[in-house]
Design a protein around this motif. Structure first.
Motif, PDB file in Angstrom:
ATOM      1  N   LEU A 247       0.815  -1.212   0.000  1.00 29.84           N
ATOM      2  CA  LEU A 247       0.000   0.000   0.000  1.00 29.84           C
ATOM      3  C   LEU A 247       0.853   1.268   0.000  1.00 29.84           C
ATOM      4  O   LEU A 247       0.403   2.326  -0.453  1.00 29.84           O
ATOM      5  N   VAL A 248       2.079   1.167   0.515  1.00 31.26           N
ATOM      6  CA  VAL A 248       2.910   2.362   0.665  1.00 31.26           C
ATOM      7  C   VAL A 248       4.150   2.351  -0.222  1.00 31.26           C
ATOM      8  O   VAL A 248       4.848   3.366  -0.305  1.00 31.26           O
ATOM      9  N   ARG A 249       4.429   1.255  -0.884  1.00 34.21           N
ATOM     10  CA  ARG A 249       5.624   1.217  -1.726  1.00 34.21           C
ATOM     11  C   ARG A 249       5.441   2.138  -2.933  1.00 34.21           C
ATOM     12  O   ARG A 249       4.334   2.340  -3.423  1.00 34.21           O
ATOM     13  N   LEU A 250       6.546   2.721  -3.362  1.00 34.86           N
ATOM     14  CA  LEU A 250       6.505   3.548  -4.555  1.00 34.86           C
ATOM     15  C   LEU A 250       6.287   2.660  -5.784  1.00 34.86           C
ATOM     16  O   LEU A 250       6.745   1.509  -5.807  1.00 34.86           O
ATOM     17  N   PRO A 251       5.637   3.161  -6.833  1.00 33.38           N
ATOM     18  CA  PRO A 251       5.427   2.335  -8.021  1.00 33.38           C
ATOM     19  C   PRO A 251       6.757   1.993  -8.687  1.00 33.38           C
ATOM     20  O   PRO A 251       7.619   2.856  -8.850  1.00 33.38           O
ATOM     21  N   TYR A 252       6.924   0.714  -9.029  1.00 33.64           N
ATOM     22  CA  TYR A 252       8.134   0.253  -9.723  1.00 33.64           C
ATOM     23  C   TYR A 252       9.395   0.613  -8.934  1.00 33.64           C
ATOM     24  O   TYR A 252      10.386   1.094  -9.490  1.00 33.64           O
ATOM     25  N   HIS A 253       9.344   0.371  -7.630  1.00 29.12           N
ATOM     26  CA  HIS A 253      10.455   0.790  -6.774  1.00 29.12           C
ATOM     27  C   HIS A 253      11.728  -0.008  -7.013  1.00 29.12           C
ATOM     28  O   HIS A 253      12.823   0.483  -6.726  1.00 29.12           O
ATOM     29  N   LEU A 254      11.620  -1.236  -7.531  1.00 28.67           N
ATOM     30  CA  LEU A 254      12.799  -2.034  -7.843  1.00 28.67           C
ATOM     31  C   LEU A 254      13.001  -2.047  -9.352  1.00 28.67           C
ATOM     32  O   LEU A 254      12.162  -2.582 -10.090  1.00 28.67           O
ATOM     33  N   SER A 255      14.101  -1.508  -9.825  1.00 26.35           N
ATOM     34  CA  SER A 255      14.337  -1.450 -11.268  1.00 26.35           C
ATOM     35  C   SER A 255      14.490  -2.858 -11.843  1.00 26.35           C
ATOM     36  O   SER A 255      14.811  -3.822 -11.131  1.00 26.35           O
ATOM     37  N   ALA A 256      14.298  -2.960 -13.146  1.00 26.08           N
ATOM     38  CA  ALA A 256      14.494  -4.239 -13.835  1.00 26.08           C
ATOM     39  C   ALA A 256      15.933  -4.714 -13.677  1.00 26.08           C
ATOM     40  O   ALA A 256      16.195  -5.922 -13.551  1.00 26.08           O
ATOM     41  N   LEU A 257      16.897  -3.781 -13.667  1.00 27.42           N
ATOM     42  CA  LEU A 257      18.301  -4.151 -13.528  1.00 27.42           C
ATOM     43  C   LEU A 257      18.595  -4.681 -12.128  1.00 27.42           C
ATOM     44  O   LEU A 257      19.343  -5.654 -11.954  1.00 27.42           O
ATOM     45  N   THR A 258      18.022  -4.034 -11.113  1.00 27.46           N
ATOM     46  CA  THR A 258      18.202  -4.519  -9.748  1.00 27.46           C
ATOM     47  C   THR A 258      17.629  -5.925  -9.596  1.00 27.46           C
ATOM     48  O   THR A 258      18.266  -6.811  -9.007  1.00 27.46           O
ATOM     49  N   GLN A 259      16.428  -6.131 -10.105  1.00 25.68           N
ATOM     50  CA  GLN A 259      15.800  -7.448 -10.001  1.00 25.68           C
ATOM     51  C   GLN A 259      16.622  -8.516 -10.709  1.00 25.68           C
ATOM     52  O   GLN A 259      16.827  -9.615 -10.189  1.00 25.68           O
ATOM     53  N   ALA A 260      17.100  -8.197 -11.912  1.00 22.80           N
ATOM     54  CA  ALA A 260      17.872  -9.174 -12.678  1.00 22.80           C
ATOM     55  C   ALA A 260      19.191  -9.510 -11.985  1.00 22.80           C
ATOM     56  O   ALA A 260      19.576 -10.683 -11.882  1.00 22.80           O
ATOM     57  N   ALA A 261      19.877  -8.483 -11.498  1.00 18.84           N
ATOM     58  CA  ALA A 261      21.151  -8.717 -10.816  1.00 18.84           C
ATOM     59  C   ALA A 261      20.953  -9.524  -9.541  1.00 18.84           C
ATOM     60  O   ALA A 261      21.725 -10.441  -9.235  1.00 18.84           O
ATOM     61  N   ALA A 262      19.927  -9.193  -8.784  1.00 20.23           N
ATOM     62  CA  ALA A 262      19.666  -9.910  -7.532  1.00 20.23           C
ATOM     63  C   ALA A 262      19.300 -11.363  -7.795  1.00 20.23           C
ATOM     64  O   ALA A 262      19.741 -12.265  -7.066  1.00 20.23           O
TER      65      ALA A 262
END
Length: 357
Positions: A247-262
């Protein structure tokens, strides 16, 4: 030049300084609890491929809820966790900020047992949550009885427990967590940023998640995974908690690059976590050596060691810095904290300590 005093900044932020340890260019940096070991080359290549695969679609927003990454993290944590019970963000700091946005705020209270992670009161301030610094006992310990008395007194909406605790390094007795869960009227957040370094037999709060819908366990990839520059933290909790922070997270708070690297890092966790035992060995070496030299040293289940210097800690801090060794002054009179790094870094620290007291 315009100063902050010239701006209509919030009154409770006036006179404050941003959080952060000194960033100095010295040969041995042991002040921020990073993993000193570089990312193994096969993992570098895997992360590079994962990032390259995302580049052509950077014109599109990433998966807003990072479902695939959360599934990978749930599988890593085990304990029967599912994707619905895991949430990820840009470091455990953002995770904890989201928790305070959802469960703290104006008119609500967060409590932590100090000395502990110094960002917790700042996160409370930033979310307009009243902060209560509860006390620890002898030698920075915390018993179930001590914790219960203070939780009952203040009845906080959010309780922070650090296990292992930063800056002292010691993991909590599971009885403390159980006792706090029994009496806390609100959420109980167990910060396990250093859990992978805990000594054998240490019980994670993940084991008691079932049946405790107000318990949250936060973790990070910054320490044991050596992924500090990747900025990835996560939580495990009841699915309702995950829905609350959404409910409080910013929209698209995790970039595609962050997700892929993680995701690539989690997939290669055996290689990344292969340094943990070596770091633990250096930690135990620091503890043993400093004690042999007559210093008081806190027991550590983390990748750092808190030690007493027997006088003004700023004098010793500067003496170490003059020899190219940067450690952390955490604001405890007479005490300093050093990260357990490589064997060569430990050699440098212990050698510098011989001439710094």
């Amino acid at each position: 030049m315009t100063s902050l005093d010239d701006l209509p900044i919030r009154a409770d932020l006036r006179g404050l300084s941003p959080y952060g340890a000194p960033q100095l260019d010295v040969p041995v940096r042991l002040n921020t609890n990073e993993n000193s070991h570089p990312v193994p080359e096969p993992v570098v290549e895997a992360i590079g491929k994962a990032l390259a695969a995302e580049l052509r679609e950077l014109n599109r927003y990433p998966d807003r809820d990072a479902v695939a990454l959360r599934a990978d993290l749930a599988e890593y944590l085990g304990h029967g966790l599912t994707v619905e019970q895991v949430w990820a963000a840009n470091g455990s700091n953002e995770i904890q900020q989201q928790l305070l946005q959802a469960f703290g705020g104006p008119g609500r209270t967060a409590l932590g047992f100090v000395p502990a992670y110094s960002m917790h009161p700042l996160l409370a301030l930033g979310t307009s949550t009243r902060w209560v610094p509860a006390a620890r006992g002898v030698d920075f310990g915390l018993t179930a009885e001590e914790a219960v008395v203070q939780v009952r007194e203040h009845r906080p909406d959010v309780v922070f427990l650090c296990s292992p605790n930063n800056p002292t390094g010691t993991a909590l007795d599971p009885a403390v967590i159980a006792a706090v869960l029994d009496v806390a009227p609100g959420m109980v957040v167990v910060d396990e940023a250093y859990a992978e370094f805990a000594r054998p037999g240490t019980v994670s709060a993940l084991a008691v998640l079932p049946g405790h819908p107000r318990l949250v366990v936060t973790r990070t990839m910054s320490k044991a995974f050596g992924f500090a520059g990747g900025r990835l933290g996560y939580l495990a909790a009841d699915p309702a908690v995950v829905r609350a922070v959404q409910l409080v997270r910013l929209p698209y708070h995790l970039s595609a690059l962050t997700q892929a690297a993680a995701r690539a890092a989690v997939a290669h966790r055996d290689a990344l976590l292969g340094t943990v035992s070596a770091i633990m060995a250096q930690r135990d070496r620091i503890v043993a050596t400093l004690r042999e030299r007559g210093l008081r040293v806190a027991d550590s289940d983390a990748n750092f060691v808190l030690f007493e210097v027997g006088g003004d800690q700023t004098v010793v801090w500067n003496a170490l810095l003059a020899q190219g060794v940067l450690v952390r002054d955490v604001g405890l009179p007479g005490w300093l904290r050093v990260t357990a790094g490589t064997a060569a870094e430990t050699d440098a620290f212990l050698s510098a300590m011989e001439t710094s007291q």
